[in-house]
Design a protein around this motif. Structure first.
Motif, PDB file in Angstrom:
ATOM      1  N   ASP A  34     -24.442   7.934  -4.845  1.00 25.51           N
ATOM      2  CA  ASP A  34     -23.153   8.062  -5.477  1.00 25.51           C
ATOM      3  C   ASP A  34     -22.435   6.632  -4.943  1.00 25.51           C
ATOM      4  OD1 ASP A  34     -23.515  10.876  -6.169  1.00 25.51           O
ATOM      5  OD2 ASP A  34     -22.588  11.433  -4.236  1.00 25.51           O
ATOM      6  N   PHE A  35     -22.403   5.703  -6.000  1.00 27.03           N
ATOM      7  CA  PHE A  35     -22.747   5.524  -7.320  1.00 27.03           C
ATOM      8  C   PHE A  35     -23.672   4.392  -7.629  1.00 27.03           C
ATOM      9  CE2 PHE A  35     -18.768   7.748  -6.570  1.00 27.03           C
ATOM     10  CZ  PHE A  35     -18.898   8.775  -7.455  1.00 27.03           C
ATOM     11  N   GLN A  36     -24.889   4.664  -7.140  1.00 28.48           N
ATOM     12  CA  GLN A  36     -25.825   3.208  -7.533  1.00 28.48           C
ATOM     13  C   GLN A  36     -27.369   3.778  -7.618  1.00 28.48           C
ATOM     14  OE1 GLN A  36     -25.892   0.425  -4.489  1.00 28.48           O
ATOM     15  NE2 GLN A  36     -25.321   1.969  -2.840  1.00 28.48           N
ATOM     16  N   ASP A  75     -18.395   2.130 -21.445  1.00 31.96           N
ATOM     17  CA  ASP A  75     -17.699   2.691 -19.998  1.00 31.96           C
ATOM     18  C   ASP A  75     -18.197   3.958 -19.684  1.00 31.96           C
ATOM     19  OD1 ASP A  75     -16.428   0.283 -19.810  1.00 31.96           O
ATOM     20  OD2 ASP A  75     -14.751   0.809 -20.925  1.00 31.96           O
ATOM     21  N   SER A  76     -18.629   4.832 -20.707  1.00 25.87           N
ATOM     22  CA  SER A  76     -19.073   6.363 -20.385  1.00 25.87           C
ATOM     23  C   SER A  76     -19.913   6.652 -21.470  1.00 25.87           C
ATOM     24  CB  SER A  76     -17.654   7.144 -20.481  1.00 25.87           C
ATOM     25  OG  SER A  76     -17.253   7.164 -21.608  1.00 25.87           O
ATOM     26  N   GLY A 119     -18.113   9.496 -15.211  1.00 21.69           N
ATOM     27  CA  GLY A 119     -17.477   8.835 -14.503  1.00 21.69           C
ATOM     28  C   GLY A 119     -18.301   7.881 -13.760  1.00 21.69           C
ATOM     29  N   HIS A 120     -19.929   8.086 -13.716  1.00 20.79           N
ATOM     30  CA  HIS A 120     -20.812   7.295 -12.935  1.00 20.79           C
ATOM     31  C   HIS A 120     -20.855   5.923 -13.649  1.00 20.79           C
ATOM     32  CE1 HIS A 120     -22.874  10.563 -10.673  1.00 20.79           C
ATOM     33  NE2 HIS A 120     -21.350  10.789 -10.549  1.00 20.79           N
ATOM     34  N   LEU A 122     -18.512   4.052 -15.067  1.00 22.49           N
ATOM     35  CA  LEU A 122     -17.392   3.197 -14.588  1.00 22.49           C
ATOM     36  C   LEU A 122     -17.334   2.948 -13.026  1.00 22.49           C
ATOM     37  CD1 LEU A 122     -14.315   4.881 -16.735  1.00 22.49           C
ATOM     38  CD2 LEU A 122     -15.273   2.408 -16.605  1.00 22.49           C
ATOM     39  N   SER A 123     -18.148   3.853 -12.421  1.00 23.65           N
ATOM     40  CA  SER A 123     -18.304   3.421 -10.786  1.00 23.65           C
ATOM     41  C   SER A 123     -19.292   2.634 -10.424  1.00 23.65           C
ATOM     42  CB  SER A 123     -18.376   4.923 -10.313  1.00 23.65           C
ATOM     43  OG  SER A 123     -17.154   5.835 -10.364  1.00 23.65           O
ATOM     44  N   GLY A 124     -19.938   2.104 -11.653  1.00 20.52           N
ATOM     45  CA  GLY A 124     -20.966   1.136 -11.377  1.00 20.52           C
ATOM     46  C   GLY A 124     -22.515   1.498 -11.122  1.00 20.52           C
TER      47      GLY A 124
END
Length: 135
Positions: A34-36, A75-76, A119-120, A122-124
């Protein structure tokens, strides 16, 4: 024991990723947290069969999605992105793993890798598949 394997995989992945991608390989080993993606860049030869081993060490479900050349999820990830998937390993549960194969694209270039879990991106949680011409 499984946590020990995950730790070793992360350490080995970091060691290999620090080499700047290196020569093309027909295998991909990736840990999804989370998140990579660790590592987040993979170089493969065009048109070759690629073995992929994914490990999810995060707290939620993860995905390893390779988009088609020139396509991005923005973005998503949404249903419009479905037609732009080149290949994917989908819905790996926390502490889960999977091994699979795919044939690398025949067209050299950089392909976006994303996790389609909400959401992942956008979280990178992004990566890159670099496809190089075969010898």
């Amino acid at each position: 024991m499984k946590n020990y394997f995950i730790l070793l995989t992360v350490i080995a992945s970091l060691a290999f990723s620090s080499c700047g991608g290196g020569a093309p390989s027909t295998s991909i080993d990736v840990v999804m947290t989370d998140f990579q993606f660790i590592p987040n860049t993979f170089t493969v030869p065009a048109g070759e069969v690629i073995s992929v081993h994914v490990v999810s060490s995060g707290a939620v479900v993860h995905n390893f999605v390779i988009m088609k050349l020139g396509e991005t999820a923005g973005d998503s990830f949404d249903e419009d992105d479905e037609e732009n998937i080149y290949w994917e390993v989908r819905d790996i549960p926390p502490n889960g793993e999977e091994t699979s194969t795919f044939t690398a694209p025949s067209e050299p270039g950089e392909y976006q890798i994303v996790c389609r879990t909400e959401g992942h991106i956008l979280s990178g949680m992004l990566g890159k598949l670099i496809v190089v011409a075969g010898e």
